[in-house]
Motif scaffolding. Structure first.
Motif, PDB file in Angstrom:
ATOM      1  N   LEU A 232       0.832  -1.206   0.000  1.00  0.00           N
ATOM      2  CA  LEU A 232       0.000   0.000   0.000  1.00  0.00           C
ATOM      3  C   LEU A 232       0.865   1.254   0.000  1.00  0.00           C
ATOM      4  CD1 LEU A 232      -2.982   0.850   0.300  1.00  0.00           C
ATOM      5  CD2 LEU A 232      -2.570   0.944   2.746  1.00  0.00           C
ATOM      6  N   PHE A 233       1.844   1.273   0.907  1.00  0.00           N
ATOM      7  CA  PHE A 233       2.739   2.435   0.985  1.00  0.00           C
ATOM      8  C   PHE A 233       3.457   2.646  -0.336  1.00  0.00           C
ATOM      9  CE2 PHE A 233       6.987   4.160   1.645  1.00  0.00           C
ATOM     10  CZ  PHE A 233       6.713   5.307   2.374  1.00  0.00           C
ATOM     11  N   LEU A 234       3.973   1.542  -0.906  1.00  0.00           N
ATOM     12  CA  LEU A 234       4.737   1.692  -2.146  1.00  0.00           C
ATOM     13  C   LEU A 234       3.824   2.053  -3.314  1.00  0.00           C
ATOM     14  CD1 LEU A 234       7.188  -1.157  -1.390  1.00  0.00           C
ATOM     15  CD2 LEU A 234       7.853   1.185  -1.858  1.00  0.00           C
ATOM     16  N   SER A 235       2.581   1.570  -3.289  1.00  0.00           N
ATOM     17  CA  SER A 235       1.641   2.000  -4.337  1.00  0.00           C
ATOM     18  C   SER A 235       1.432   3.501  -4.272  1.00  0.00           C
ATOM     19  CB  SER A 235       0.291   1.314  -4.156  1.00  0.00           C
ATOM     20  OG  SER A 235       0.415  -0.062  -4.334  1.00  0.00           O
ATOM     21  N   LEU A 236       1.214   4.004  -3.041  1.00  0.00           N
ATOM     22  CA  LEU A 236       1.036   5.454  -2.890  1.00  0.00           C
ATOM     23  C   LEU A 236       2.300   6.195  -3.324  1.00  0.00           C
ATOM     24  CD1 LEU A 236      -0.806   5.584   0.538  1.00  0.00           C
ATOM     25  CD2 LEU A 236      -1.687   6.441  -1.623  1.00  0.00           C
ATOM     26  N   TYR A 237       3.447   5.633  -2.936  1.00  0.00           N
ATOM     27  CA  TYR A 237       4.720   6.263  -3.300  1.00  0.00           C
ATOM     28  C   TYR A 237       4.845   6.363  -4.816  1.00  0.00           C
ATOM     29  CZ  TYR A 237       9.707   6.507  -4.304  1.00  0.00           C
ATOM     30  OH  TYR A 237      10.919   6.853  -4.832  1.00  0.00           O
ATOM     31  N   PHE A 238       4.589   5.259  -5.513  1.00  0.00           N
ATOM     32  CA  PHE A 238       4.757   5.297  -6.969  1.00  0.00           C
ATOM     33  C   PHE A 238       3.675   6.140  -7.627  1.00  0.00           C
ATOM     34  CE2 PHE A 238       7.521   1.627  -6.290  1.00  0.00           C
ATOM     35  CZ  PHE A 238       8.583   2.033  -7.050  1.00  0.00           C
ATOM     36  N   LEU A 239       2.460   6.100  -7.078  1.00  0.00           N
ATOM     37  CA  LEU A 239       1.379   6.907  -7.650  1.00  0.00           C
ATOM     38  C   LEU A 239       1.719   8.385  -7.547  1.00  0.00           C
ATOM     39  CD1 LEU A 239      -1.513   7.031  -8.785  1.00  0.00           C
ATOM     40  CD2 LEU A 239      -2.325   7.081  -6.435  1.00  0.00           C
ATOM     41  N   MET A 240       2.104   8.823  -6.345  1.00  0.00           N
ATOM     42  CA  MET A 240       2.277  10.263  -6.135  1.00  0.00           C
ATOM     43  C   MET A 240       3.582  10.776  -6.723  1.00  0.00           C
ATOM     44  SD  MET A 240       0.547  10.497  -2.389  1.00  0.00           S
ATOM     45  CE  MET A 240       0.532  12.262  -2.211  1.00  0.00           C
ATOM     46  N   THR A 241       4.693  10.048  -6.498  1.00  0.00           N
ATOM     47  CA  THR A 241       5.941  10.529  -7.101  1.00  0.00           C
ATOM     48  C   THR A 241       5.898  10.333  -8.612  1.00  0.00           C
ATOM     49  OG1 THR A 241       7.064   8.421  -6.782  1.00  0.00           O
ATOM     50  CG2 THR A 241       7.305  10.062  -5.039  1.00  0.00           C
ATOM     51  N   GLY A 242       5.168   9.316  -9.068  1.00  0.00           N
ATOM     52  CA  GLY A 242       5.044   9.102 -10.515  1.00  0.00           C
ATOM     53  C   GLY A 242       4.280  10.238 -11.169  1.00  0.00           C
ATOM     54  N   LEU A 243       3.167  10.628 -10.554  1.00  0.00           N
ATOM     55  CA  LEU A 243       2.393  11.744 -11.106  1.00  0.00           C
ATOM     56  C   LEU A 243       3.224  13.028 -11.069  1.00  0.00           C
ATOM     57  CD1 LEU A 243      -0.412  12.381 -12.224  1.00  0.00           C
ATOM     58  CD2 LEU A 243      -1.036  13.149  -9.937  1.00  0.00           C
ATOM     59  N   HIS A 244       3.967  13.186  -9.981  1.00  0.00           N
ATOM     60  CA  HIS A 244       4.854  14.353  -9.896  1.00  0.00           C
ATOM     61  C   HIS A 244       5.923  14.280 -10.990  1.00  0.00           C
ATOM     62  CE1 HIS A 244       8.429  16.475  -8.289  1.00  0.00           C
ATOM     63  NE2 HIS A 244       7.532  17.387  -8.000  1.00  0.00           N
ATOM     64  N   GLY A 245       6.450  13.070 -11.222  1.00  0.00           N
ATOM     65  CA  GLY A 245       7.449  12.899 -12.277  1.00  0.00           C
ATOM     66  C   GLY A 245       6.898  13.248 -13.650  1.00  0.00           C
ATOM     67  N   VAL A 246       5.623  12.900 -13.891  1.00  0.00           N
ATOM     68  CA  VAL A 246       4.990  13.274 -15.161  1.00  0.00           C
ATOM     69  C   VAL A 246       4.964  14.798 -15.291  1.00  0.00           C
ATOM     70  CG1 VAL A 246       2.807  13.272 -16.413  1.00  0.00           C
ATOM     71  CG2 VAL A 246       3.623  11.181 -15.362  1.00  0.00           C
ATOM     72  N   HIS A 247       4.690  15.473 -14.174  1.00  0.00           N
ATOM     73  CA  HIS A 247       4.697  16.942 -14.206  1.00  0.00           C
ATOM     74  C   HIS A 247       6.086  17.481 -14.514  1.00  0.00           C
ATOM     75  CE1 HIS A 247       0.680  16.674 -12.560  1.00  0.00           C
ATOM     76  NE2 HIS A 247       0.552  17.965 -12.762  1.00  0.00           N
ATOM     77  N   VAL A 248       7.116  16.806 -13.978  1.00  0.00           N
ATOM     78  CA  VAL A 248       8.476  17.245 -14.290  1.00  0.00           C
ATOM     79  C   VAL A 248       8.741  17.072 -15.789  1.00  0.00           C
ATOM     80  CG1 VAL A 248      10.924  16.813 -13.866  1.00  0.00           C
ATOM     81  CG2 VAL A 248       9.320  16.758 -11.971  1.00  0.00           C
ATOM     82  N   LEU A 249       8.289  15.940 -16.346  1.00  0.00           N
ATOM     83  CA  LEU A 249       8.479  15.717 -17.789  1.00  0.00           C
ATOM     84  C   LEU A 249       7.775  16.802 -18.600  1.00  0.00           C
ATOM     85  CD1 LEU A 249       8.123  11.863 -18.261  1.00  0.00           C
ATOM     86  CD2 LEU A 249      10.183  13.255 -18.425  1.00  0.00           C
ATOM     87  N   VAL A 250       6.534  17.139 -18.212  1.00  0.00           N
ATOM     88  CA  VAL A 250       5.820  18.214 -18.905  1.00  0.00           C
ATOM     89  C   VAL A 250       6.606  19.520 -18.757  1.00  0.00           C
ATOM     90  CG1 VAL A 250       3.710  19.597 -18.907  1.00  0.00           C
ATOM     91  CG2 VAL A 250       3.575  17.122 -18.706  1.00  0.00           C
ATOM     92  N   GLY A 251       7.163  19.737 -17.555  1.00  0.00           N
ATOM     93  CA  GLY A 251       7.984  20.929 -17.330  1.00  0.00           C
ATOM     94  C   GLY A 251       9.159  20.975 -18.288  1.00  0.00           C
ATOM     95  N   ILE A 252       9.812  19.825 -18.484  1.00  0.00           N
ATOM     96  CA  ILE A 252      10.943  19.767 -19.416  1.00  0.00           C
ATOM     97  C   ILE A 252      10.481  20.185 -20.812  1.00  0.00           C
ATOM     98  CG2 ILE A 252      12.470  18.159 -20.633  1.00  0.00           C
ATOM     99  CD1 ILE A 252      12.830  16.684 -17.977  1.00  0.00           C
ATOM    100  N   ILE A 253       9.306  19.699 -21.209  1.00  0.00           N
ATOM    101  CA  ILE A 253       8.799  20.030 -22.547  1.00  0.00           C
ATOM    102  C   ILE A 253       8.510  21.530 -22.651  1.00  0.00           C
ATOM    103  CG2 ILE A 253       6.874  19.682 -24.147  1.00  0.00           C
ATOM    104  CD1 ILE A 253       6.742  16.777 -23.016  1.00  0.00           C
ATOM    105  N   VAL A 254       7.802  22.094 -21.666  1.00  0.00           N
ATOM    106  CA  VAL A 254       7.429  23.506 -21.813  1.00  0.00           C
ATOM    107  C   VAL A 254       8.639  24.427 -21.683  1.00  0.00           C
ATOM    108  CG1 VAL A 254       4.981  23.302 -21.204  1.00  0.00           C
ATOM    109  CG2 VAL A 254       6.642  23.701 -19.409  1.00  0.00           C
ATOM    110  N   ILE A 255       9.598  24.074 -20.820  1.00  0.00           N
ATOM    111  CA  ILE A 255      10.784  24.934 -20.707  1.00  0.00           C
ATOM    112  C   ILE A 255      11.576  24.878 -22.014  1.00  0.00           C
ATOM    113  CG2 ILE A 255      12.975  25.269 -19.501  1.00  0.00           C
ATOM    114  CD1 ILE A 255      11.565  24.155 -16.980  1.00  0.00           C
ATOM    115  N   SER A 256      11.714  23.666 -22.582  1.00  0.00           N
ATOM    116  CA  SER A 256      12.429  23.554 -23.865  1.00  0.00           C
ATOM    117  C   SER A 256      11.719  24.376 -24.933  1.00  0.00           C
ATOM    118  CB  SER A 256      12.496  22.099 -24.324  1.00  0.00           C
ATOM    119  OG  SER A 256      12.950  21.286 -23.297  1.00  0.00           O
ATOM    120  N   ALA A 257      10.379  24.246 -24.989  1.00  0.00           N
ATOM    121  CA  ALA A 257       9.620  24.973 -26.005  1.00  0.00           C
ATOM    122  C   ALA A 257       9.807  26.473 -25.837  1.00  0.00           C
ATOM    123  CB  ALA A 257       8.138  24.616 -25.911  1.00  0.00           C
ATOM    124  N   LEU A 258       9.747  26.923 -24.577  1.00  0.00           N
ATOM    125  CA  LEU A 258       9.924  28.358 -24.315  1.00  0.00           C
ATOM    126  C   LEU A 258      11.298  28.825 -24.769  1.00  0.00           C
ATOM    127  CD1 LEU A 258       8.933  30.995 -22.984  1.00  0.00           C
ATOM    128  CD2 LEU A 258       9.976  30.191 -20.871  1.00  0.00           C
TER     129      LEU A 258
END
Lengths: 301, 137
Positions: A232-258
């Motif tokens: 359960l703990f690790l599911s939450l860990y991967f869910l939340m840090t994973g979603l955060h990681g997706v945001h970092v990836l989107v950040g990489i895309i928008v910063i590069s585009a900018l």
């Protein structure tokens, strides 16, 4: 449309026809971005709620399982994100002063920080992969594995049996085949019957990261607590840090585009506002991590 | 529309570089504080003879206070909310107020210790212990 915009003075940004003045126009952009960020707060907020409920319910096990996470790598990521947040704020600062070179340098450093973050995260996820801690079919958790350091240390020689048991040789009798070893010094610890899985081989592209982050490696800890709660703990860990990681990836895309649009002097970039928008997004990514770090990596006993 | 008065003093605020650097140093310090607190504070509190439950509560409060402080400095300075208009401030604060309203769902967990009906599947391997008896304990 050029006839829909007018300039108050030569240096200033254009005011579009639906606005009275530049402040109002810029407030609208910032307000729109904040509306989006509020939805993001609620998006992550729901997951934090989920986390709080289970942490409340299973306090002791969450403490025991959290020891599987490497707080040093998490701390490095916190520092990287804080610094990148500063860099993007500096980029907005230079964009407002119309100093394009400094602005691009700051954005470039932010981008490097984002890649650094993803590398650390890859290393962490890779370790979880090899320790069978990813909550999928290969998930395995329990006292019968982990603790490699304990077996190797203490002057003991030990062999782990496939059923989770182990045979140790007391420190006095180190020459296995020699005359010094007597039968009494071998000790057999029966396992709990479950098969202890061997660490899984990491994919090749992850292995070079092991070398890079070797100074921050922590010895693999013994696994205590209920496997169900660990999952359960690790599911939450991967869910939340994973979603955060997706945001970092989107950040990489928008910063590069900018950066590309700024370098190419694209007509969409007329003022500092695009940098400010990207900056607000990136600060939000930092904000989420500010809460994820203590909640997952620094659980008090 | 074209008669708009432009007030230069009210134009976008450029946050001075020393403020940004100061904020970074402060955030770094707070990050150090939260790691130090997690590593050393429990032992110190333990030696002062506090019960474990209280230490755990104090540690949670300390960690979250530092996290909210850090978040506050990021929002106020880096995101420039301190320097923006009141409407933007309202939006920025509103999101977190709304988040706090979500805590109302804990009422459900506090007031429903049992599930009155069986699930579709007879035995779901759930992390939460299920009580499907008629009478809550």
């Amino acid at each position: 449309m050029s006839d829909h915009t007018h300039h108050h003075d030569d240096e200033h940004d254009p005011v579009y026809f639906q606005y009275e003045q530049i402040d109002q126009q810029q407030e609208t952009y910032v307000l729109g971005m904040w509306s989006f960020l509020v939805t993001e707060v609620l998006f992550f907020g729901a997951l934090f709620m989920l986390y709080i409920i289970y942490r409340w319910k299973f306090q002791d096990d969450f403490y025991l399982v959290h020891e599987q996470l490497n707080w040093k790598l998490g701390g490095l990521n916190t520092a990287v994100l804080l610094f990148s947040s500063f860099m993007v704020a500096a980029a907005v600062h230079y964009a407002q002063k119309k100093r394009k070179t400094q602005q691009l340098i700051c954005l470039g450093i932010t981008l490097l920080c984002a890649f650094m973050f993803m590398m650390v995260k890859t290393k962490e996820y890779g370790d979880k992969w090899s320790h069978h801690l990813i909550p999928n079919k290969a998930f395995s958790y329990g006292e019968h594995h982990g603790g490699g350091g304990e077996l190797g240390g203490q002057g003991e020689h030990a062999a782990v049996l496939p059923n989770g048991g182990k045979i140790t040789l007391a420190s006095g009798a180190t020459n296995m085949g020699g005359e010094g070893a007597s039968h009494d010094e071998f000790q057999y610890h029966p396992g709990n019957g479950t098969i202890a899985p061997q660490p899984r081989e990491k994919p090749a592209f992850l292995k070079f990261l092991d070398g890079v982050f070797a100074p921050l490696d922590m010895p693999e800890k013994e696994q205590h607590g209920s496997p169900e709660h660990a999952r359960l703990f690790l599911s939450l860990y991967f869910l939340m840090t994973g979603l955060h990681g997706v945001h970092v990836l989107v950040g990489i895309i928008v910063i590069s585009a900018l950066m590309i649009l700024t370098i190419k002097k694209a007509p969409t970039i007329t003022d500092y506002i695009p940098t400010e928008m990207v900056g607000l997004y990136w600060h939000f990514v930092d904000l989420v991590w500010i809460f994820l770090y203590p909640l997952f990596y620094l659980i008090p006993k | 529309m074209a008669t708009a008065q432009h007030d230069h003093s009210h134009s976008h605020h450029i946050i001075p570089m020393p403020v940004l650097i100061g904020n970074l140093v402060l955030l770094g310090f707070l990050m150090g504080a939260t790691i130090w607190a997690a590593q050393s504070l429990p032992a110190m509190l333990h030696s002062s003879g506090l019960p474990d439950a209280q230490i755990s509560l104090i540690m949670n409060i300390v960690a979250l206070t530092i996290a909210f402080l850090k978040a506050g400095f990021v929002i106020a300075i880096f995101m420039g909310v301190k320097y923006t208009t009141k409407l933007v401030k309202l939006y920025a604060i509103g999101g977190f107020v709304w988040f706090c309203l979500m805590f109302i769902m804990f009422a459900d967990y506090a007031t429903r210790p049992m599930e009155p009906v069986h699930g579709w599947e007879p035995e779901i391997p759930s992390a939460l212990p299920r009580n499907t008896s008629e009478i809550p304990d």
